[in-house]
Every structure is written in C-alpha cells, then in structure tokens.
Design a protein around this motif. Structure first.
Motif, PDB file in Angstrom:
ATOM      1  N   GLU A 110      -8.841  10.343   1.095  1.00  0.00           N
ATOM      2  CA  GLU A 110      -9.628   8.969   0.759  1.00  0.00           C
ATOM      3  C   GLU A 110      -8.033   7.788   0.810  1.00  0.00           C
ATOM      4  N   GLN A 111      -7.016   8.086   0.998  1.00  0.00           N
ATOM      5  CA  GLN A 111      -5.901   7.414   0.710  1.00  0.00           C
ATOM      6  C   GLN A 111      -5.349   7.018   1.996  1.00  0.00           C
ATOM      7  N   THR A 112      -5.063   5.737   2.087  1.00  0.00           N
ATOM      8  CA  THR A 112      -4.597   5.043   3.470  1.00  0.00           C
ATOM      9  C   THR A 112      -2.935   5.464   3.485  1.00  0.00           C
ATOM     10  N   LEU A 113      -2.356   5.213   4.727  1.00  0.00           N
ATOM     11  CA  LEU A 113      -0.965   5.498   4.692  1.00  0.00           C
ATOM     12  C   LEU A 113      -0.123   4.986   3.632  1.00  0.00           C
ATOM     13  N   GLU A 114      -0.394   3.739   3.341  1.00  0.00           N
ATOM     14  CA  GLU A 114       0.585   3.052   2.194  1.00  0.00           C
ATOM     15  C   GLU A 114       0.196   3.612   1.000  1.00  0.00           C
ATOM     16  N   GLU A 115      -0.834   4.280   0.403  1.00  0.00           N
ATOM     17  CA  GLU A 115      -1.027   4.595  -0.884  1.00  0.00           C
ATOM     18  C   GLU A 115      -0.607   6.167  -0.809  1.00  0.00           C
ATOM     19  N   GLN A 116      -0.098   6.681   0.172  1.00  0.00           N
ATOM     20  CA  GLN A 116       0.393   8.117   0.193  1.00  0.00           C
ATOM     21  C   GLN A 116       1.996   8.248  -0.521  1.00  0.00           C
ATOM     22  N   HIS A 117       2.752   7.302  -0.165  1.00  0.00           N
ATOM     23  CA  HIS A 117       4.047   7.171  -0.638  1.00  0.00           C
ATOM     24  C   HIS A 117       4.831   8.303   0.141  1.00  0.00           C
ATOM     25  N   LEU A 118       4.761   8.590   1.238  1.00  0.00           N
ATOM     26  CA  LEU A 118       5.494   9.473   2.111  1.00  0.00           C
ATOM     27  C   LEU A 118       6.899   9.175   2.291  1.00  0.00           C
ATOM     28  N   THR A 119       7.502  10.188   2.627  1.00  0.00           N
ATOM     29  CA  THR A 119       9.179  10.046   3.019  1.00  0.00           C
ATOM     30  C   THR A 119       9.433  10.885   4.451  1.00  0.00           C
ATOM     31  N   ILE A 120      10.420  10.454   4.999  1.00  0.00           N
ATOM     32  CA  ILE A 120      10.773  10.964   6.469  1.00  0.00           C
ATOM     33  C   ILE A 120      11.503  12.443   5.810  1.00  0.00           C
TER      34      ILE A 120
END
Length: 309
Positions: A110-120
C-alpha cells in the motif's frame, strides 16, 4: 408512777452524755437483717484521654421506607463519559496533526514509491567490465552513459544504451538498460529466438528488428500508484511488443494459446525459452497487464528461483 417515769428519763439522759456507759444489764441491740454479700469491687482500667474524647457512633435512626429522604441525602446523578460535552477546539496554526491511524506504517503493498525510501543498487566495476566485454564479443551495439538517479530508488548505477541487440538486429527504440539485462536479451535472441524463427517462419527471412515497448522507466509494477517498485525502474527489465522480419509481416506478441499456426508455435516457443535466460517471463497468457507484450527481467531471487508464466 410519776417518779418511775422521771427516773427513766434521767437514766436515758445519762446514757446520751459523753463517756456514759450503759448498764450491763441493759437491752441487747438487735442485729440488722442479713444483707446480700457484695462482690469486691474490680478496679477499672484507667481510660486514655484519646478514648474519652472520641464519641461513640450512635445508631442511625430507623426510617420509614415510605418517607422520602431529605434533599441533601439524594445523590447527584453523574453524567456518563459519552455525555460529557467535548471541550471547545483550540484554534491552531499550520497543518493539522495526523490522526493516530495515520502514524501506523503502511504495508509495502500500500506504499507509494516515495514512501518506500529505496536506494539504487551499486554495481561492481569488475562485474560490469566482464559483462560489457561479453556484449562486445556477441556483437551487441551499445554505449555507456552516466549514472542515472531519479530519486526514490529509481535509477541505474552503470547504465548502457543498446541500439542493436545482435549484429543486424536493431532494438527500436534504443533501450537504456543494465548490462546484465542486455546480455540476457542477446543470449535469448541468439540461442532461441533466431533458431525458432528459422524453423517456424523460414519464408519470412531473418529478424531485422526487435520492437520494444518499455525499457528503463521510473514507476511501480504495472504502473500502479502503490506496491512494489518495477524492475523497469532499475534497468532490469525490457518489454518486447513484436519482431520485424526481412520479408514477412511483423509478428506481434498477443494471446496465441489457441493459435494452431506456426506463428503461434513460434511465440509459445520463444516465451518458454525465455526462462533459460531471464528470471521472470510474463506473456499475454499471464494477465491483462501483459496481453500485448513479453515482460522479461533479471531480478535476483533466493535459490535462483525463476517465475515464468
């Protein structure tokens, strides 16, 4: 007789005088009636001052059940918590405070891309050099490009832009990918797609173009607003829409489950063979989101697990 009386009065008077003695032959006094023997008095303990000052509780006077209690004795009914009026809201400046439920972390789905705090994900220089060397040996036409970082985990540490998947086979439009994705595409084309086309569609001639529908793009899976990040956003995936041949018509990727022609056999063959080179293969039979293309990616899973449908 009178003298005798006088004598008696004189004797009585003498008896009352101090020091007078009664005659021994006088009358003997009679004993009083026997009184009840009294028990000796028991000494009582001396009361402490505190005890003497504390008044003893008096029994409550009996009340008539039919007599109503006095007004001062009637308990005042207390309001229930739900009936107590809320205090007036105090006006605050700025955005309202989040509700408690808004502070609860959302599940990944249910998380948006911004809420996932991913890194490259970083790439090894040695692995990248080895991969590009193999691409060159297969005749893949590509060029290196600067690191891509589109925030929120979208990007490629060491991207390349591929213009030809193999010598003489153009990739249109040219695709931005990670090297391992381009290498899997080249191997699949050389080991399975070209041989299958030469058997199933010999009259069409050689494959000249791979028409791709999507390569690198920053988004979630299937373009959704929430959910897991797409492998396209990491350069790990490419979507194939059709193949162009030198002589024959293009072979579009579409549902061919019930297609009994050699074209249907060709598509089903290359779809199945894709799992030898890619870790994920989704075709038009997978779901509605892939009804017009192959989705091919090189995501790493535990135990080298592959998902091909």
């Amino acid at each position: 007789m009178r003298e005798f009386r006088k004598m008696a009065v004189i004797l009585a008077a003498l008896a009352l005088l101090p020091g007078a003695r009664l005659p021994r032959t006088g009358p003997v006094p009679q004993a009083k009636p026997e009184a009840a023997t009294e028990a000796p008095a028991v000494p009582q303990p001396e009361k402490k001052p505190e005890e003497e000052q504390v008044p003893k509780p008096q029994p409550a006077p009996a009340q008539n059940p039919e007599t109503p209690p006095a007004a001062s004795e009637v308990p005042t009914p207390q309001p229930k918590p739900s009936e107590i009026p809320a205090a007036p809201a105090v006006e605050k400046f700025g955005p309202p405070s989040p509700a408690p439920e808004d502070l609860t972390p959302k599940p990944p789905a249910e998380q948006t891309l911004e809420e996932q705090h991913l890194t490259i994900e970083p790439e090894s220089d040695a692995d990248h050099a080895e991969c590009t060397t193999e691409l060159q040996s297969l005749g893949v036409v590509f060029r290196e490009t600067p690191r891509i970082d589109d925030n929120n985990g979208c990007g490629i540490d060491k991207p390349i832009i591929v213009s030809q998947a193999l010598p003489g086979i153009a990739l249109k439009p040219e695709a931005t990918l990670r090297c391992p994705t381009a290498l899997a595409l080249a191997r699949w084309m050389k080991g399975s797609v070209i041989p299958a086309a030469s058997v199933a569609l010999p009259e069409s001639g050689d494959i000249t173009t791979i028409n791709q529908a999507s390569a690198y793009i920053c988004r979630l899976r299937n373009g959704a607003d929430t959910g897991k990040i797409s492998e396209h956003a990491r350069g790990n995936a490419i979507d194939i829409a059709s193949f162009s041949f030198k002589k024959g018509e293009d072979v579009a990727v579409r549902s061919r489950r019930d297609d009994s022609t050699l074209t249907g056999a060709f598509q089903r063959t290359v779809s199945a063979a894709g799992c030898l080179y890619f870790t994920t293969v989704l075709d038009p039979e997978s779901d509605a989101a892939h009804e017009t293309h192959f989705h091919l990616d090189v995501i790493k899973r535990k135990g080298d697990f592959r998902y091909c449908h």
